[in-house]
Design an enzyme around this catalytic site. Structure first.
Site, short mmCIF file in Angstrom:
data_model
loop_
_atom_site.label_atom_id
_atom_site.label_comp_id
_atom_site.label_asym_id
_atom_site.label_seq_id
_atom_site.Cartn_x
_atom_site.Cartn_y
_atom_site.Cartn_z
N HIS A 751 0.83 -1.20 0.00
CA HIS A 751 0.00 0.00 0.00
C HIS A 751 0.87 1.25 0.00
O HIS A 751 1.91 1.30 0.65
CB HIS A 751 -0.91 0.02 1.23
N LYS A 771 -3.34 -0.55 23.03
CA LYS A 771 -3.53 -1.42 24.19
C LYS A 771 -3.59 -0.60 25.47
O LYS A 771 -4.43 -0.83 26.34
CB LYS A 771 -2.39 -2.44 24.26
#
Length: 1092
Positions: A751, A771
């Site tokens: 990409h 997280k």
């Protein structure tokens, strides 16, 4: 990939050529390139200033901070440069973690100056515009310029002025240099925009009383803008990052990629490595690399690459053979593994691409076995079962260990198997075949009964699309929360019939009342109707040439799906946004220049339009609407339960990985509520948070999955939303690209946006931040499904999600073409052919590839032999055919065929009409005697008639002997065409029995009348029979059959066509007018009663 680094020399060349400024830019084009092959005497002749000025020398290989690394030689003469290069040129050097060979150096004039004359200048692109950084102190010790420098944002479509530059950037610059600096910065910014730079840094920029000097420069340009900037760029070379060599195989694949509509990428990391990959999909290729590195294979990973976008069998073959060639050059003590992986394809025919790989494996089977290569395959998508079957078969027939898995196996499970971390199952479970889903067993032709269209966890409520809210004048319009509903109507830009049919089939299995596609726009044809299927029925969809007509006639449309090419996507998208009825635009094209994308984003934000893409497959809302090819074929849509909504919404960059998420989510939860692939470009039209916040505000969504990626900082906005309480629903998130931090040199993934420009953009940093913010983050992609399942199970336990009873999947008829592709049906062909095959990458004549036709130099005669007789004829036979074509090419303008052609040409008719007019005169009386002569003489000879008996019988029967007689030529005035052919035939043919027989007949006929000679038609006819019977390529029956079906007359037709065309061109060139036959050449004979 879009933003690509260029060499300092290339960047300066662009600057010196195209900058427009009143500042005096010094030392223009004063640079010289040095490599190991450089002849310094010749270099000095080409650049005389090398002998008269003090010099600077430095490597030009994308190395940062060269001054601090001691890689800049300053204030030297040419001999000093040579001495400085001796210990460095072609020597290995370490720069950070990367080790590479210094092989390319740049020599420039040394510029004496003071420290206070050094400045720092940088321009770089962001989503909202371009930032210009300026610091009044430049050079090697500039330090943290982000913190120190003055910064000015020039918004998309905004202009920069000298006054604004002075006011914002030059507040600390010396007053006597502000005018020069302002003019230079404005000129540089305009150059940056015009030549589609994405990054341009000059440090130091030196300004003295003499003018401006660009000492050190680093730059990137948007490679996708090549079609716009080619005239100014020329052929730009993009050097590899320092520490990674530029391999010819990489250049070969890059060239294939440039010539293809598909995507083909290859980067060699360690050619001696034992782990090789051949992965389909930009996102999937990153995931496989991540998993290999997570399992300890980073030092043995040989390559990064991907193929996607439905490459042809030949393109896949070329790609695969390149990799197989590379991996079988050096043996590894532990053998090697090849991972042929991929996500579930949306529209690529897996079987077709696997055929190319299988061909390559067969070609390389011997070296693959010698190098002890084991192959692991995992793939899904259209026709994948056939692809896996073929791949398994080649393993059995070649003896190469090939382990094959489908969608029943987690995408990256084969990596663990290949690296010995998990066992290889003997018989993996087989997924249901495509046909098991699609055939309507009930036999009913009605639309299936309405299936569940509400989420498992919500009541059946009619959810309408919430339109964009009107805002105050001048303020951006708020975007819609609900993009798609069961009543959404769309227009498709582009003649993408397969994608439209897929959307209609999806609508049908979702029990929609009407198709979701209202019309198509295709500017290259006039308005017309296009036929599609709605279940069992055929329907017509309107196709418009103009966007305005489509919008006017379909006011209920609020979604546009653009399949426009990368060259036309910008203009067509900007045109679409002129219509206020459009709230959502999906842009499928990959490779749109970033500057154009940013203009689209700005316009969309102002108008309240949601953009999905560019470089995307689109998105899907189960039970409601899908964009183009999203979700793949119907078998995958039904297997992943996309015909009805679940409780999980996701957003991904990758289109292929979005389909993998469909699979994972359907196996671990009650299914997908909505999914969007925002696209892989650096600046997608909508970002993760745009969709995550929509999902947060959508009652039917109970949990959110985000598949992020290396590059950019959008994931941090999710962290912010969770911390601030704006996002309260559980978010499972994983950023792919964790392997990037383990590589010694920079790798650009598939990409365009998958490249970290700073530490915070790495996947590792983003996963850590997510997280810490409270998102559910797995340890690796391998565990993503398990984490999604655990979060879902928790929601079910809490009663947030109440699983509903599963409804049986609805049925839809299978397209005939696809059923045939799958081998489910058979049908007698309408045509049969045995002479030519154009379906593959290379044209084939009677089994002989066109390249071989030219290599063998068989000529026109040999080509005719292949196409007419399905044989590779002997050389003398090919020559004879060519001679026949030459002697029959023309016989003057007086013969009937040429006469007709001339009359027709002079009547103003076209070439084809005139040629046909001439050809229609060919028959037994003119030119068509070849077949008749061959038949008459053959029959007489084969029956044992003596030549005199044959002549007498023909006279008795009152029949002419075909091929005997000429209007002008005679035994005393022979036809030289016949004489030439006779000499050749007598010299080269193995036997001439029939010709000898015909010559005996000629002796008899000419004794009666001297012009009853064997003419050219007769000669060719009988000689061709001798050729067919005696050249060794035909049986007697085959030879007789070719005579019987008229093959020989074809020689005259083909040859004489050349002459007829010549007469046509001659008349046109001579500008001859309409032909009218003169009266005095016509005998008018009227009936007697009329004359009286």
């Amino acid at each position: 990939m879009s933003a690509k680094a260029i060499s300092e020399q290339t960047g300066k060349e662009f600057l010196y050529k195209y900058i427009c400024t009143s500042a005096a830019v010094q030392n223009r084009f004063h640079y010289a390139n040095v490599t190991a092959q450089t002849d310094f005497d010749r270099l000095a002749q080409e650049h005389p200033w090398l002998l008269t000025q003090r010099l600077v020398v430095k490597p030009d290989q994308l190395i940062k901070r060269r001054g601090k690394l001691g890689l800049v030689g300053i204030n030297l003469d040419l001999n000093g440069v040579k001495e400085w290069l001796k210990p460095r040129l072609m020597r290995e050097t370490a720069v950070g973690k990367a080790k590479g060979i210094l092989k390319n150096f740049l020599i420039e004039p040394f510029v004496p100056h003071k420290q206070e004359e050094e400045f720092y200048l940088c321009i770089y692109a962001t989503r909202e515009g371009d930032y210009v950084l300026f610091h009044h102190e430049g050079g090697v010790d500039v330090g943290d310029v982000d913190a120190k420098a003055k910064k000015m944002l020039v918004g998309v479509d905004e202009k920069i002025s000298e006054d604004s530059v002075k006011k914002v950037l030059l507040t600390q610059a010396p007053n006597d240099k502000k005018e020069v600096l302002a003019s230079f910065i404005v000129g540089l910014f305009n150059l940056y925009e015009d030549l589609f730079f994405t990054y341009l840094e000059i440090n130091p920029l030196v300004v003295t009383k003499d003018g401006v000097y660009v000492l050190d420069m680093a730059a990137k340009i948007d490679a996708t803008a090549d079609y716009i900037c080619k005239a100014k760029w020329g052929n730009v070379e993009f050097p590899p990052p320092f520490g990674r060599e530029a391999y010819p195989e990489e250049a070969y694949i890059a060239d294939l990629d440039a010539k293809s509509g598909a995507s083909l990428k290859l980067t060699l990391l360690n050619p001696r490595g034992r782990i090789w990959t051949m992965v389909a999909g930009g996102g999937a290729s990153v995931v496989y690399s991540d998993t290999i590195c997570d399992l300890g294979g980073v030092d043995e990973l040989a390559n990064y690459g991907e193929y996607s976008g439905a490459p042809s069998e030949q393109q896949t073959y070329d790609y695969a053979k390149t990799i197989l060639s590379l991996m079988t050059r050096e043996k590894h003590p532990d053998g090697k593994v090849l991972i042929i992986g991929g996500s579930i394809a949306n529209f690529t025919n897996v079987a077709a691409t696997f055929k190319g790989i299988v061909r390559a494996i067969r070609d390389y089977q011997v070296p693959l076995k010698e190098h002890e290569v084991t192959i692991f395959v995992r793939r899904g998508g259209p026709n994948y079962q056939e692809g896996l079957r073929v791949m398994g078969e080649v393993g059995k027939t070649t003896g190469i260990p090939i382990h094959v898995f489908g969608t029943e196996t987690h995408m990256t499970a084969i990596v663990g198997m290949a690296l010995g971390h998990r066992p290889i199952p003997n018989q993996p479970p087989v997924a249901a075949h495509t046909a098991n889903f699609l055939l309507n067993s009930s036999g009913s032709t009605s639309t299936p009964a309405s299936s569940r269209t509400a989420s498992f966890s919500e009541t059946r409520a009619k959810v309408e699309s919430s339109p964009a809210k009107k805002a105050k004048t001048g303020a951006p319009i708020a975007k819609a929360t609900t993009l798609f509903s069961k009543h959404t109507k769309s227009i498709v830009w582009g003649m993408q019939t397969r994608a439209v049919q897929g959307m209609l089939d999806f609508d049908y299995v979702c029990s929609r009342d009407e198709p979701s596609v209202a019309a198509m726009v295709y500017p290259f044809t006039g308005d017309h109707k296009q036929k599609f299927y709605w279940g069992h029925k055929e329907i017509l969809l309107p196709v418009y040439k103009n966007m305005s007509d489509a919008m006017k006639k379909h006011p209920d449309v609020d979604v546009l799906i653009s399949f426009a090419s990368l060259r036309s996507a910008f203009d067509s998208t900007m045109e679409t946004m002129q219509y206020s009825q459009i709230h959502t635009i999906a842009i499928i094209a990959e490779g749109i220049p970033e500057a154009h994308t940013r203009k689209i984003i700005k316009a969309a934000d102002e108008k309240g339009v949601t953009i999905i893409g560019p470089a995307t497959v689109g998105g899907i809302k189960p039970g409601c609407f899908k964009i183009g090819n999203t979700g793949g074929m119907l078998d995958n849509i039904l297997a992943s339960k996309l015909y009805r909504p679940g409780s999980v919404a996701y957003v991904s960059r990758s289109g292929g990985m979005s389909n993998e998420l469909n699979n994972i989510i359907s196996r671990t939860t009650d299914g997908v509520f909505e999914g969007v692939a925002i696209g892989g470009d650096r600046y997608p039209g909508s970002v993760f948070t745009d969709h995550v916040l929509r999902y947060q505000d959508t009652p039917g969504v109970k949990m959110i999955v985000v598949l992020g990626e290396i590059g950019g900082t959008e994931e941090y906005k999710i962290c912010q939303g969770i911390k601030q309480g704006r996002i309260t629903k559980p978010v499972v998130c994983w950023c792919i690209g964790t392997c990037a931090t383990m590589f010694s040199s920079e790798v650009q993934f598939g990409h365009a946006g998958a490249c970290a420009n700073q530490a915070s953009e790495t996947a590792v940093a983003k996963n850590k931040a997510l997280k810490e913010a409270g998102a559910f983050v797995p340890k690796s992609f391998d565990e993503l499904g398990e984490v999604i399942k655990s979060v879902y199970d928790e929601l079910v336990t809490k009663g947030v999600i109440e699983p509903a009873e599963e409804v049986p999947p609805p049925t839809v008829p299978m397209d005939y073409s696809w059923a045939r592709e799958l081998g489910l049906i058979r049908k007698p062909a309408s045509f049969m052919t045995s002479i030519c095959d154009e379906r593959g990458q290379e044209l084939i004549y009677a089994g002989m590839p066109i390249t071989e036709v030219f290599k063998s130099e068989i000529g026109l005669g040999g080509t005719l032999g292949l196409l007419w007789f399905q044989r590779r004829l002997p050389r003398y036979a090919c020559q004879f055919i060519e001679m026949c074509l030459m002697v029959t090419a023309d016989h003057g303008p007086a013969v009937s065929g040429a006469h007709n052609t001339i009359v027709c040409a002079r009547a103003g008719k076209d070439l084809i009409s005139s040629l046909t007019s001439g050809l229609l005169t060919i028959g037994d009386r003119f030119g068509g005697a070849l077949d008749a002569a061959a038949k008459q003489f053959s029959k007489a000879f084969d029956s044992g008639m003596l030549p005199m008996e044959f002549v007498n019988k023909m006279k008795k029967d009152g029949r002419l002997i075909m091929g005997i007689g000429h209007r002008v030529k005679s035994i005393n005035n022979p036809d030289m065409r016949v004489q030439i052919l006779k000499d050749f035939v007598k010299q080269h043919f193995p036997s001439t029995q029939l010709l000898d027989y015909a010559l005996d007949v000629e002796k008899i006929t000419t004794s009666k009348k001297p012009n009853l000679i064997l003419n050219v038609d007769g000669f060719i006819g009988v000689a061709f029979v001798d050729l067919l019977r005696t050249c060794g390529g035909f049986t007697r029956d085959e030879a007789d059959e070719f005579v019987e079906i008229g093959a020989l007359n074809g020689i005259f037709v083909l040859g004489r066509s050349m002459g007829f065309i010549g007469h046509y061109l001659d008349q046109k060139r001579l500008k001859q007018g309409l032909y009218r036959h003169p009266w005095d050449d016509i005998s008018y004979v009227l009936p007697e009663h009329m004359s009286m």
